[in-house]
Write an enzyme that holds these catalytic residues in place. Sequence first.
Site, short mmCIF file in Angstrom:
data_model
loop_
_atom_site.label_atom_id
_atom_site.label_comp_id
_atom_site.label_asym_id
_atom_site.label_seq_id
_atom_site.Cartn_x
_atom_site.Cartn_y
_atom_site.Cartn_z
N LYS A 22 -1.16 -8.62 0.25
CA LYS A 22 0.23 -8.99 0.59
C LYS A 22 0.71 -8.26 1.83
CE LYS A 22 3.97 -6.96 -1.59
NZ LYS A 22 5.01 -6.47 -0.69
N ASN A 23 0.54 -6.95 1.84
CA ASN A 23 1.16 -6.18 2.92
C ASN A 23 0.44 -6.33 4.25
OD1 ASN A 23 3.23 -5.51 1.25
ND2 ASN A 23 2.45 -3.47 0.73
N ARG A 93 11.30 -7.57 2.47
CA ARG A 93 11.33 -6.40 3.32
C ARG A 93 10.65 -6.68 4.67
NH1 ARG A 93 14.31 -2.30 3.83
NH2 ARG A 93 13.31 -0.67 4.99
N CYS A 117 12.24 -4.85 -2.39
CA CYS A 117 12.48 -4.08 -3.61
C CYS A 117 13.47 -2.95 -3.34
CB CYS A 117 11.17 -3.48 -4.11
SG CYS A 117 10.05 -4.71 -4.78
N ARG A 122 16.07 2.67 2.43
CA ARG A 122 14.85 2.34 3.19
C ARG A 122 15.25 2.13 4.66
NH1 ARG A 122 11.32 -1.97 -0.18
NH2 ARG A 122 9.68 -1.28 1.23
N PRO A 123 15.47 3.25 5.37
CA PRO A 123 15.93 3.13 6.76
C PRO A 123 14.87 2.50 7.66
CG PRO A 123 15.41 5.41 6.24
CD PRO A 123 15.26 4.64 4.97
N ILE A 124 15.30 1.98 8.82
CA ILE A 124 14.31 1.45 9.77
C ILE A 124 14.44 2.15 11.13
CG2 ILE A 124 14.08 -0.83 8.66
CD1 ILE A 124 15.80 -1.89 11.06
N ASP A 125 14.95 3.40 11.08
CA ASP A 125 15.15 4.15 12.33
C ASP A 125 13.85 4.32 13.12
OD1 ASP A 125 14.71 5.81 9.94
OD2 ASP A 125 14.52 7.43 11.38
N GLN A 126 12.73 4.45 12.44
CA GLN A 126 11.46 4.66 13.16
C GLN A 126 11.00 3.37 13.86
OE1 GLN A 126 10.15 7.87 13.52
NE2 GLN A 126 12.17 8.20 12.61
N ASP A 305 2.65 2.51 -4.34
CA ASP A 305 2.66 1.16 -4.94
C ASP A 305 1.82 1.10 -6.22
OD1 ASP A 305 4.23 0.44 -2.86
OD2 ASP A 305 2.71 -0.72 -1.79
N ILE A 327 7.35 9.34 -1.79
CA ILE A 327 7.63 8.36 -0.73
C ILE A 327 9.02 7.72 -0.91
CG2 ILE A 327 6.77 6.31 0.51
CD1 ILE A 327 4.66 8.51 0.55
N ARG A 397 6.60 -12.14 -6.23
CA ARG A 397 6.59 -11.86 -4.79
C ARG A 397 5.24 -11.33 -4.33
NH1 ARG A 397 10.45 -7.60 -3.47
NH2 ARG A 397 8.98 -7.59 -1.77
C1 EPZ Z 1 5.53 -0.59 3.05
O1 EPZ Z 1 6.95 -0.47 3.03
C2 EPZ Z 1 5.17 -1.58 1.98
N1 EPZ Z 1 5.84 -2.83 2.27
C3 EPZ Z 1 5.62 -1.04 0.63
O2 EPZ Z 1 5.12 -1.97 -0.31
C4 EPZ Z 1 4.98 0.32 0.38
O3 EPZ Z 1 5.52 0.87 -0.80
C5 EPZ Z 1 5.27 1.26 1.55
O4 EPZ Z 1 4.88 0.64 2.80
C6 EPZ Z 1 4.55 2.60 1.44
O5 EPZ Z 1 3.17 2.39 1.36
C7 EPZ Z 1 5.28 -3.67 3.14
O6 EPZ Z 1 4.23 -3.43 3.69
C8 EPZ Z 1 6.01 -4.93 3.39
P1 EPZ Z 1 7.28 2.93 4.90
P2 EPZ Z 1 7.71 0.21 4.22
O7 EPZ Z 1 7.97 2.60 6.15
O8 EPZ Z 1 7.01 -0.14 5.49
C9 EPZ Z 1 10.68 6.25 5.24
C10 EPZ Z 1 5.07 -3.05 -2.43
O9 EPZ Z 1 5.31 -2.86 -3.63
N2 EPZ Z 1 11.09 5.56 6.46
O10 EPZ Z 1 5.85 3.33 4.94
O11 EPZ Z 1 9.14 -0.12 4.08
C11 EPZ Z 1 10.91 5.40 3.98
O12 EPZ Z 1 12.24 5.51 3.52
C12 EPZ Z 1 5.86 -2.30 -1.43
O13 EPZ Z 1 4.22 -3.82 -1.99
C13 EPZ Z 1 12.06 6.12 7.28
O14 EPZ Z 1 12.63 7.18 6.97
O15 EPZ Z 1 7.47 1.74 3.88
C14 EPZ Z 1 9.90 5.99 3.03
O16 EPZ Z 1 10.39 7.17 2.46
C15 EPZ Z 1 7.24 -1.98 -1.73
N3 EPZ Z 1 12.39 5.47 8.43
C16 EPZ Z 1 8.73 6.35 3.94
O17 EPZ Z 1 9.29 6.46 5.26
C17 EPZ Z 1 11.78 4.30 8.82
O18 EPZ Z 1 12.14 3.78 9.87
C18 EPZ Z 1 7.60 5.37 3.97
O19 EPZ Z 1 8.11 4.05 4.16
C19 EPZ Z 1 10.80 3.76 8.00
C20 EPZ Z 1 10.46 4.40 6.83
#
Ligand code: EPZ
Length: 430
Positions: A22-23, A93, A117, A122-126, A305, A327, A397
């Site tokens: 999926k991802n 997402r 979910c 779940r910020p997107i600042d990065q 996950d 996480i 999903r």
């Molecule tokens: C991806 O989410 C996956 N989703 C998630 O899959 C998975 O749990 C997660 O990676 C971790 O492996 C998809 O690929 C669509 P992250 P993502 O950015 O990209 C923080 C599932 O069940 N963060 O790696 O949203 C964040 O809050 C799911 O399939 C920031 O602070 O995760 C978290 O604590 C749900 N700023 C950590 O980083 C940012 O800009 C990791 O999040 C981005 C993230």
Amino acid sequence: MEKFVITGGKPLRGEVTISGAKNAAVGILPATILAADVCVVENLPDISDVAVSLKILSVLGAQIRMLDRNTYEIDTTHLTGTNVPDDLSRQMRASYYFLGALLSRFGKAQVAMPGGCNLGPRPIDQHLKVFSALGAEDSVDYGMITVRAKELNGAHIFFDKVSVGATMNGMLSAVMAKGQTILENCAKEPHVVDLANFLNMCGADVRGAGTDVIKVRGVEKMHGCTYSIIPDQIEAGSYMVAAAATGGDVLIKNVTPKHLEPITAKLRRAGITVEEFDDAVRVVAKGRLTSTQVKTLPYPGYPTDMQPQIGVVLALAKGTSTITESIFENRFKYLDELARMGANIKVEGNSATIEGVEKFTAARVSAPDLRAGAALCIAGLATEGITIVDDIVYIQRGYERFEEKLRSLGGIIEKVSSEKEIQKFKLKVG
Ligand code: EPZ
């Protein structure tokens, strides 16, 4: 509202074939925009997040042809739209990947704040940090994110946090930027590597995916390709846990055993036998499982996950186990549901202490999110009596033909949508 009704307590046995990841799929589908050409994507999982991604591509002007249930031909040559409709972006997402892909090809994109979910903030600042380093401006207005750039220029970016999404968006937005982009402190998940491989097949120059540092040399133009998505590590892990929790014996086919190592290691610690083959693993569980400690970490650590699923195993294991979720802060909601089934768990902050019980008791529970939903179904399969799991829309999903695959292993699970159907199931299973 659809729900699963399950009657368990019997070991799962047999073989199950894992679908595409999926991802990876939800990153690769927006990436087809960059090809501005025809791409054939194989091994796409038949799940609702993929259906939404295809719908978005189609609304933006892509020509899409289904070649079979898991293979789509996507022609993005004449794609013109740069605004992802609000209702579609909120459904998952991964709609944030359209920001990177559209920005890269057209210099602008608009996407609603992504849904998905509810795992806490779940910020997107990065993600925005990469876009801005490459020369884009962003604004957020009424929940819509807009990014724009006259041109994108390579840059050196150090992520403050290891993020799958930001790493993938970094690659998507840099592949056609002028010059070289260096991304540091990158996520190393298998789907990050899969996206890089897809982009390279389309003519990009991405090196180092799977390590902390990814270097992207911008190319002027990309082209189409035929690409097959990797097997889903988390779907595979979920069936491994289902075999373990039910005391079963299951051969899980079409997997990359290397990607499963963090899960395999934990299951072995819990007393389960895991045999590895070239593209399959066999999980055999006998007797009472043993307690262990789990801490979620970015890959190659134990995946967040797979946290709820291992939680089910540990809730049935002898002794005291602990789980530390490092996480997402909101990923313990399933424990309240599991407690309704008799699990003995205390949560303090991001740590859960689990005193294993010998067995669960059937109950009506509700899936708080995708993986937690799958975990509760696994708990139901390990439990005598009738368990009802509500809110299964989350599970759909991310798991292709979930109940069908479990039934092929001898699991008794049905999708129902009314109380009348629940009664019918109860009469059928006695
Ligand atoms: C991806 O989410 C996956 N989703 C998630 O899959 C998975 O749990 C997660 O990676 C971790 O492996 C998809 O690929 C669509 P992250 P993502 O950015 O990209 C923080 C599932 O069940 N963060 O790696 O949203 C964040 O809050 C799911 O399939 C920031 O602070 O995760 C978290 O604590 C749900 N700023 C950590 O980083 C940012 O800009 C990791 O999040 C981005 C993230």
